[in-house]
Design a protein around this motif. Sequence first.
Motif, PDB file in Angstrom:
ATOM      1  N   ASP A 118       7.638 -31.925 -26.399  1.00 23.80           N
ATOM      2  CA  ASP A 118       6.616 -32.902 -26.046  1.00 23.80           C
ATOM      3  C   ASP A 118       7.302 -34.065 -25.341  1.00 23.80           C
ATOM      4  O   ASP A 118       8.484 -34.344 -25.583  1.00 23.80           O
ATOM      5  N   SER A 168       0.458 -34.012 -26.756  1.00 25.51           N
ATOM      6  CA  SER A 168       0.827 -33.889 -28.167  1.00 25.51           C
ATOM      7  C   SER A 168      -0.149 -32.985 -28.906  1.00 25.51           C
ATOM      8  O   SER A 168       0.242 -32.181 -29.758  1.00 25.51           O
ATOM      9  N   ILE A 220       2.668 -37.115 -32.974  1.00 33.63           N
ATOM     10  CA  ILE A 220       1.678 -38.159 -33.235  1.00 33.63           C
ATOM     11  C   ILE A 220       0.593 -38.051 -32.172  1.00 33.63           C
ATOM     12  O   ILE A 220       0.876 -38.133 -30.989  1.00 33.63           O
ATOM     13  N   THR A 251       3.589 -41.311 -27.449  1.00 35.47           N
ATOM     14  CA  THR A 251       4.689 -40.392 -27.724  1.00 35.47           C
ATOM     15  C   THR A 251       5.928 -40.846 -26.970  1.00 35.47           C
ATOM     16  O   THR A 251       6.025 -40.688 -25.774  1.00 35.47           O
TER      17      THR A 251
HETATM   18 MG    MG Z   1       1.590 -37.892 -26.952  1.00 37.62          MG
END
Ligand code: MG
Lengths: 451, 627
Positions: A270, A230, A243, A251
Amino acid sequence: MNSDNDTIAAPSTPYGESAIAVVRASGPLVPGLLKRIFGRTPPPRRATHAEYRDRNGERVDDVVFCYFRKPASYTGEDVVEISTHGNPLIVQKITEDLLERGCRPAGPGDFTRRAWLNGRMDLSQAEAVIDLIRARSDRALAAANHQLRGELGGRIEELTEELLGILAEIEAYIDFPEEDLPPEGRGGPAGSIRKLVTKVDKLAATSHYGAILREGVGTIILGAPNAGKSSLLNRMAGRERAIVSETPGTTRDFLEERMHIGGYCIRLMDTAGLHETEDDIEKLGMEKTLEQADEADLFLVVLDATVPYPALPDALAKRLNAGNTIVIYNKADLLQSEPRKQFLPDCAQVVLSALTGRGMDQLEKLLEGMLENEASGPEADRVAVSARHAQALGAARDALTAGLASLGKGHPPELAASELRGALDALGEIVGRVDNEAMLDKLFSAFCIGK
Amino acid sequence: MNDFTEKPYDVIVCGAGHAGTEAALVAARMGATTLLLSGNIDTIGQMSCNPAIGGQAKGHIVREIDALGGEMGVNADVTGIQYRKLNASKGPAVQAPRTQCDKKAYQFRLKHTIELQENLTLFQATVNSLIFKDGKVIGCKTNLDVDFYGQTVVVTTGTFLRGLMHIGKNRNEGGRMGDYSARTLSASFLEAGIELERLKTGTPPRLLGRSIDFSVMEEQKGDEEPCLFGFYDTREKTDLFHVEQSGERRLGWTPGEKQVSCYITYTNEKTEAIVRENLHLSPMYSGRIESAGPRYCPSIEDKFVRFPDKPNHRFFLEPEGRNTNEYYINGCSTSLPLDVQVRMIQSVPGLERAVILRPAYAVEYDFAPPTQLQASLESKKVENLFFAGQINGTSGYEEAAAQGLVAGVNAVLKVRGESPMVIGRHEGYIGVLIDDLVTKGTSEPYRMFTSRAEYRLLFNHGSAELRLAHHARDRNLLEFSRLSRIERKAAAVGEWTERLENERTAGGTFAERARRREAEIPFPAEFLALHAAVREEVLYRVVYRGYLERELKQIERMSQVESMRIPEDMKFLDIRGLRAESVQKLEAIRPRTLGQASRISGVNPADINILMIHIESSRRRRAKMGL
Ligand SMILES: [Mg+2]
Ligand SMILES: Nc1nc2c(ncn2[C@@H]2O[C@H](COP(=O)(O)OP(=O)(O)O)[C@@H](O)[C@H]2O)c(=O)[nH]1
């Protein structure tokens, strides 16, 4: 298989957001098409600026087009090259419009084959032409398979099955008039055809551009929880979006960011971390990660360089190769010495810190190089494939509607059957040719026929 | 003339069924010295299964056979005892004649025709093996220890190769009840490297008519106006009235006279119960038969098992002839034991006291997968050896006859060193049939369906003569007088199709009015004076014009690949860029044209593009070197 009397069309250049894209058409229809689209046929070999308006008169884009009169063209036929902004949606719209106006989708290597057959290339180039056709075809096939793996593929299979069923019913009454079949229902299969038309319509509407063709080259960030995936996305996107947390596995929803790298547009995704887990939500996240990876074109594998490297699931490892994967050793700011770069040693390796930004230039450079290859390959093919699919769905729809009309007028059923076969051929362009045997299988399993 | 010397015949035909008789007749008519061998010449042209010729797609094929000078059409027309045009309520493309024939009359007339044919020697002997030399066939050995030599050999042995018949646990060797099994010939093929596989088919029981109560059954009569197979508008008048060249009178009658009826009855729960209780005794369900049977001809066991929701199944009772009381029970194919057959039959209304004359049985036999053949029906493995009929994995008299005709023509052309006659998929069902067989092969007895033809609408049965005229002319298959009548017919059809399109009346052109299906169109008297065959064809072309033009356009689009020939000695393995899977398939099938190659499953458009460039570049290279 298209014949050389047809006019063929397809996008024909590398593709990318800032790059210029070219859609090419070749064949006898070209002069007429120019008149209808641009209102004129300019002198050959002169680049002309114009507005591209589609069949409904809607403006698609400002383009530059160039007309090549036969035989002084690449293929030896009348050719037009339409240069547009590299936006895939525009490329696809123009391609589809040309197909709707009577062009046929160019098969892999068709332009080059025509060029060669029309004597525009030397005899000695035959082998090179063959290599090119092979390569184009393999890539197009990969692009098509890629799309069919998704939901669209399943839906089209369903439609095909339904259509086969309807056709089998009509054919049963045509080919077995002496058999003990249930009495033909009034209106025959009109009701089922009508339903099918609605479904095709719906699919055509949703698959139009967006769903089939996502914008940008799908690039996915993979790695163990807490490796810094992330953080990397945020760093690349230049703002806090994902986040970032110190609790591994945070995540769970996929975060997607569209961005430019060099001249190309990518869709950076992501993912949740890949690791053994008992947590249900995390498990779900894992599965989704694998699914997502299925649709990706490029892979960024993020490792936390300060801890031992994890193992990748087999299914995933198989898809990674030097052409599509970059291994990232993250958290370089915490390292005393160079990390051991032995993870997927065939792939490009980069050491960086998502936190400080050190090494990001190198990552972008590597990525750009990869995109250059990628953009000239699969993505361009995917635009072509999507346009073909959309055209095929449209053709299927038209054929079904014609079949319905024929039944409605009380015409003999073999005429409707002829239309429905057209629809089946059209769907076959997407899912692969549907043999008559498949229809017969349906027929003999649905109707008791035999002496 | 009996010639037992080693002087070779031009053509030897082994087997005198529906394929063999057409092969022999056409070869002899083309002027080739021809020998027709049959293990039993009393069974020439025998209908081993139902007593009918034609029907959907098959009727179309018979008309095509007639267009190429074959015998089946006329023979069925003049020995018919019930005539029906099927699908009369649908469009002309899918209408077809079907005729119940007098089985014996059909055979006798065909045998007589063969006996009278010049250049044709008929001889009764069983072929035990073929004689090969240097990869070619040069003749055959018979059970009489007499060998015959031929420049070409056409094998049309039907289901006789290691034929094995099943009735419950009972097994008999033979290709048909009452006949022998050609046991040794299979070995001959294997020796030559020709692969054999096994297929299965079946036939229902035959009943004694006077044991049947027809009064409780539904009667089905023939059409008053018979729809015939032969093209009597272009044939000699005498063709229909059986006074032939020799002046000898052959068996036969005016079609349509004294027609007989068929009868319909249905099975019930009792029938179903009997079948279900005894399923384990059926060789197919007990695993005694493993070979594949046809999907379109399920046994009664299959019908009850696979369609449990269908309350009953229909039986059609068809008379086998005028001078016999034997009835064929269409719909009742089975291989259950005889006692079960009796009980099952007697559970059906009207058949309570039925007497079985011949039991139903399943038969397993060897066939030679037809992908081993060229489009000429000549073997790829053995030169001068041709195969036609059920041995190629087909089913049906008509499919067999069509192949026999083509194999016979091509055997003669081979002897003469001429190129073979290959009928295109766009020209007729015979083209579709042979292309399917040699390109795709078959895993069940192959039967023609109209849906197999991609240009079905162009294949209305009435146009067979026009579609195939150029083959007949190029290969001299018809007499000159008939050919010129066909040419005149074609000209009239062309001219009138155009005139109806262009000539106006108050309500629009004739064509427009015909397309609106107006009931009363005041056609010009000249048009009405034309032969009905011409008028029907003209109106078909006018009314269905849009559809027909579309199919013609598709043919045009395909013509580039269809006409591009692949050199016979092509080494697919050496072609750069072909995928391994395609190479393997192409090597196995060895297609003659790019069109044929494109129909092989697994060969994709890119492969075709590559082949096209390869062929063209070899051609140019050769041209450059002045070859
Ligand atoms: Mg993450
Ligand atoms: N020192 C250092 N910490 C980092 C770096 N990248 C990520 N982190 C930290 O590692 C933790 C996990 O990061 P996150 O991006 O959520 O990892 P993810 O689970 O792979 O998405 C966070 O506390 C980050 O601040 C880096 O390059 N250097």
